[in-house]
Motif scaffolding. Structure first.
Motif, PDB file in Angstrom:
ATOM      1  N   TYR A 118       2.119   1.723  -3.451  1.00 57.32           N
ATOM      2  CA  TYR A 118       1.013   2.172  -4.304  1.00 57.32           C
ATOM      3  C   TYR A 118       0.785   3.673  -4.158  1.00 57.32           C
ATOM      4  N   TYR A 177       0.841  -1.211   0.000  1.00 54.89           N
ATOM      5  CA  TYR A 177       0.000   0.000   0.000  1.00 54.89           C
ATOM      6  C   TYR A 177       0.870   1.252   0.000  1.00 54.89           C
ATOM      7  N   SER A 231      -2.432  -3.912  -5.970  1.00 56.54           N
ATOM      8  CA  SER A 231      -1.592  -2.715  -5.810  1.00 56.54           C
ATOM      9  C   SER A 231      -0.554  -2.640  -6.916  1.00 56.54           C
ATOM     10  N   TYR A 258      -1.880  -1.562 -10.359  1.00 61.77           N
ATOM     11  CA  TYR A 258      -1.982  -0.105 -10.452  1.00 61.77           C
ATOM     12  C   TYR A 258      -0.597   0.544 -10.524  1.00 61.77           C
TER      13      TYR A 258
END
Length: 309
Positions: free
Chosen positions: A123, A120, A217, A220
């Motif tokens: 990301y 995260y 994640s 993306y």
């Protein structure tokens, strides 16, 4: 630790890797060397992050947590393994076995959630760079770390409690080198349906869902990196993610294969080798992967070396 009159087994006996003394001595030397490398590498990572102000960022905050986890996890298994290489009497008491089972579940589960938190962070850094300092503030980082440790703690408490409810009769030989939950549950003469279901649910919550979130994640992240026009910018963005992605593949890949894949076609020692890779090899490789692929960590490590000269 166990309810009275719940079990007749007072100790477990490990099969280990080999009964040949020469092989065990060779394995002792190899594993001891790997353990020293693990301790030194992860301690160096933690020290470098603490003394270098440039590494005072969320990514390295999570990395220091990961290094600490690796030290604790491998230490919960390897010293006992080394001792058993030197003796033919490879035993562990029931209470110590349950304690080791709890610790390994706690630290292993925490690591899976922590790796998702690290994904995260990458990301946000790549896909939302302008909002990075707000979205990954020190408060958010601490909350993510605490959540990782709490989920690991909760899973370990639940699985250990269910294991303690089992009845163990006469079977006490574990075809393993440590008190791994699947290997211990197999020895019970009770109905293990509840344990099997709880382990399956835990595998989905602690392992599969975080793994899916990590993969999403990176979908993306890779999409955002490919939109960067500058080759230098793309290379810099990729370099900040490749180390973490490599560690993710090693950790999640090994654990999913061990816990969520069908056991019917497993060779007798396959669980043991997968556990060895996860408990001994991966903690040794993690600091090597991060130091080799990251210029900032290399610089910090060289700084640590200079301070010790």
């Amino acid at each position: 630790m166990r309810p009275p009159n719940q079990t007749t087994v007072r100790e477990f006996v490990f099969v280990g890797f080999s009964r040949v003394r020469g092989t065990n001595l060779w394995l002792f030397a190899v594993v001891f060397s790997m353990y020293l490398i693990t301790l030194a590498g992860n301690m160096l990572i933690i020290t470098a992050i603490r003394i270098d102000p440039r590494l005072n960022t969320p990514m390295y905050f999570f990395l220091s947590n990961l290094s600490f986890l690796d030290i604790c996890y491998t230490t919960s298994v390897v010293p006992q393994l080394l001792a058993h290489f030197l003796t033919s009497h490879k035993t562990i008491s029931f209470d110590r076995c349950m304690a080791q089972l709890y610790i390994s579940l706690f630290l292993g589960s925490t690591e899976f959630i922590l790796l998702a938190a690290m994904a995260y962070d990458r990301y946000v850094a790549v896909c939302h760079p302008l909002h990075y300092k707000v979205m990954m503030s020190p408060r958010v980082c601490i909350q993510l770390a605490i959540t990782s440790w709490f989920v690991g703690f909760l899973n370990a408490v639940v699985q250990t409690a269910f294991t303690l409810c089992l009845h163990f009769c006469s079977l006490n030989i574990i075809n393993h080198f440590a008190c791994e939950v699947l290997a211990v549950v197999k020895l019970s003469c009770s109905d293990t349906f509840v344990n099997d279901i709880s382990l399956m649910v835990a595998g989905v919550i602690v392992l599969l869902i975080p793994c899916i979130l990590v993969m999403l994640s990176y979908v993306y992240i890779i999409s955002a990196i490919l939109r960067i026009r500058s080759p230098e910018g793309r290379h810099r963005a990729f370099s900040t993610c490749t180390s973490h992605l490599t560690v993710v593949v090693l950790c999640y890949g090994t654990a999913i294969f061990a816990y969520l894949s069908p056991k019917d076609n497993f060779a007798p020692n396959q669980d043991k080798m997968l556990a060895f890779f996860y408990a001994v090899v991966t903690p040794m490789l993690n600091p090597i992967i991060y130091s080799l692929r990251n210029k900032e960590v290399k610089g910090a490590l060289s700084k640590v070396g200079k301070t010790w000269q």
